[in-house]
Scaffold this motif. Structure first.
Motif, PDB file in Angstrom:
ATOM      1  N   ALA A   1      33.854  46.892  34.987  1.00  0.00           N
ATOM      2  CA  ALA A   1      33.447  48.340  35.517  1.00  0.00           C
ATOM      3  C   ALA A   1      32.989  48.398  36.723  1.00  0.00           C
ATOM      4  N   SER A   2      32.244  47.142  37.088  1.00  0.00           N
ATOM      5  CA  SER A   2      31.736  46.952  38.590  1.00  0.00           C
ATOM      6  C   SER A   2      32.805  46.598  39.638  1.00  0.00           C
ATOM      7  N   ILE A   3      34.091  46.463  39.177  1.00  0.00           N
ATOM      8  CA  ILE A   3      35.128  45.959  40.275  1.00  0.00           C
ATOM      9  C   ILE A   3      35.425  46.918  41.173  1.00  0.00           C
ATOM     10  N   SER A   4      34.982  48.256  40.927  1.00  0.00           N
ATOM     11  CA  SER A   4      35.249  49.409  41.600  1.00  0.00           C
ATOM     12  C   SER A   4      34.237  49.169  42.905  1.00  0.00           C
ATOM     13  N   LEU A   5      33.205  48.500  42.719  1.00  0.00           N
ATOM     14  CA  LEU A   5      32.102  48.322  43.721  1.00  0.00           C
ATOM     15  C   LEU A   5      32.136  47.151  44.493  1.00  0.00           C
ATOM     16  N   GLY A   6      33.435  46.453  44.285  1.00  0.00           N
ATOM     17  CA  GLY A   6      33.564  45.282  45.075  1.00  0.00           C
ATOM     18  C   GLY A   6      33.019  43.925  44.553  1.00  0.00           C
ATOM     19  N   THR A   7      32.908  43.653  43.417  1.00  0.00           N
ATOM     20  CA  THR A   7      32.170  42.671  42.809  1.00  0.00           C
ATOM     21  C   THR A   7      33.266  41.534  42.636  1.00  0.00           C
ATOM     22  N   SER A   8      34.392  41.531  42.768  1.00  0.00           N
ATOM     23  CA  SER A   8      35.229  40.488  42.897  1.00  0.00           C
ATOM     24  C   SER A   8      35.533  40.170  44.417  1.00  0.00           C
ATOM     25  N   GLU A   9      35.400  38.891  44.850  1.00  0.00           N
ATOM     26  CA  GLU A   9      35.754  38.688  46.122  1.00  0.00           C
ATOM     27  C   GLU A   9      37.234  38.329  46.399  1.00  0.00           C
TER      28      GLU A   9
ATOM     29  N   VAL B   1      43.209  48.847  37.105  1.00  0.00           N
ATOM     30  CA  VAL B   1      42.751  48.709  38.399  1.00  0.00           C
ATOM     31  C   VAL B   1      43.303  47.422  38.854  1.00  0.00           C
ATOM     32  N   VAL B   2      43.126  46.115  38.283  1.00  0.00           N
ATOM     33  CA  VAL B   2      43.387  44.783  38.574  1.00  0.00           C
ATOM     34  C   VAL B   2      44.812  44.968  38.925  1.00  0.00           C
ATOM     35  N   ARG B   3      45.717  45.236  37.924  1.00  0.00           N
ATOM     36  CA  ARG B   3      47.121  45.191  38.108  1.00  0.00           C
ATOM     37  C   ARG B   3      47.533  46.060  39.376  1.00  0.00           C
ATOM     38  N   THR B   4      46.853  47.282  39.647  1.00  0.00           N
ATOM     39  CA  THR B   4      47.362  47.849  40.742  1.00  0.00           C
ATOM     40  C   THR B   4      47.048  46.970  42.088  1.00  0.00           C
ATOM     41  N   ALA B   5      45.891  46.410  42.142  1.00  0.00           N
ATOM     42  CA  ALA B   5      45.297  45.554  43.322  1.00  0.00           C
ATOM     43  C   ALA B   5      46.412  44.530  43.401  1.00  0.00           C
ATOM     44  N   HIS B   6      46.673  43.768  42.350  1.00  0.00           N
ATOM     45  CA  HIS B   6      47.625  42.762  42.473  1.00  0.00           C
ATOM     46  C   HIS B   6      49.137  43.200  43.081  1.00  0.00           C
TER      47      HIS B   6
END
Length: 265
Positions: free
Chosen positions: A63-71, A46-51
């Motif tokens: 796991a919580s990155i899918s809910l927007g926990t990284s700003e 998920v991180v690689r795709t976002a970048h």
């Protein structure tokens, strides 16, 4: 990848819908499906795709990155949605397009991006078909842009601290964020409320006199064909525990999509 002990993500309405397609889960912003999908493909993917799509901020692979926990910033979000609006090409966010003198002499004009393709046309088509459902039957169904095919995604963070909507047409991508600058909760503002209303008003003006353009590849019925409608189950039942976070149909086109989008094949 395991979630944190005791962490139990819930949907906004505390309802569960059984096995659903990714299209329905995306349109309805089902948190449980987002988390399950992240756990299936891996948070690092998920991180690689976002970048790859243009997010530059540091993202924590949990796991919580899918809910927007990284700003991330609104500018990053808008740039990450741009490849779906332009057919899959990378873009670089910028502020100044051109500078002219009072007399009209051009002093500066930014050169076009030539970063190449980052999303395959077929994936763009499926993502656009999916995100159109957010506006037609999902959390952004109050969006109004008469005559224009549009797509997007709403978001609401924990305790209503952030409410946003990133929506786009084949002409323009626009992001709206509402929140307090000290990160205190808002008065229960959700992404499908005021942000969608502001987006609609701005986009109606911005599209006046502009020839209508289709979203790249959207409308071909790629995603939902062949899937049964989601079934409702009783909260707390064995059926709920079995199906509440299952996002895809085995061997279906949804599975193929996530494999391609997240680079699993």
């Amino acid at each position: 990848m395991n979630a944190e002990p005791g962490w139990r993500p819930e949907n906004y309405t505390h309802e569960y819908f059984g096995a659903v397609t990714l299209s329905r889960a995306l349109a309805m912003s089902l948190n449980t499906v987002s988390v399950r999908l992240t756990m299936e493909v891996g948070a690092a993917s998920v991180v690689r795709t976002a970048h790859r799509l243009g997010i530059a901020s540091k993202l924590e692979p949990n796991a919580s990155i899918s809910l927007g926990t990284s700003e991330v910033s609104v500018l990053e979000l808008v740039s990450a949605y741009a490849p779906f609006a332009n057919g899959g090409m990378a873009v670089t966010p910028h502020i100044v397009q051109r500078v002219k003198t009072v007399g009209g002499r051009l002093l500066y004009e930014r050169k076009p991006d030539r970063l190449g393709r980052i999303v395959e046309p077929g994936i763009v088509a499926m993502m656009n078909s999916m995100m159109q459902e957010t506006l037609t039957s999902g959390t952004a169904r109050k969006a109004e842009l008469p005559g224009w095919p549009a797509a997007g995604k709403t978001g609401t963070s924990q305790e209503f601290r952030d409410a946003w909507f990133i929506g786009y047409t084949g002409h323009l991508v626009t992001g709206v964020w509402l929140g307090n600058d000290d990160s205190t909760p808002t008065r229960k503002i959700t992404g499908g409320g005021l942000p969608v209303d502001i987006w609609s008003r701005f986009m109606r003006t911005a599209h006046q006199g502009v020839p209508v353009a289709a979203l790249p590849g959207a409308g071909g019925g790629f995603v939902t064909a062949g899937f049964a409608p989601p079934a409702r189950v009783q909260p707390g039942s064995a059926a709920q525990r079995e199906t509440q976070v299952r996002p895809v149909s085995e061997g279906g086109i949804d599975t193929w999509l996530i494999d391609r989008l997240f680079g699993r094949r």
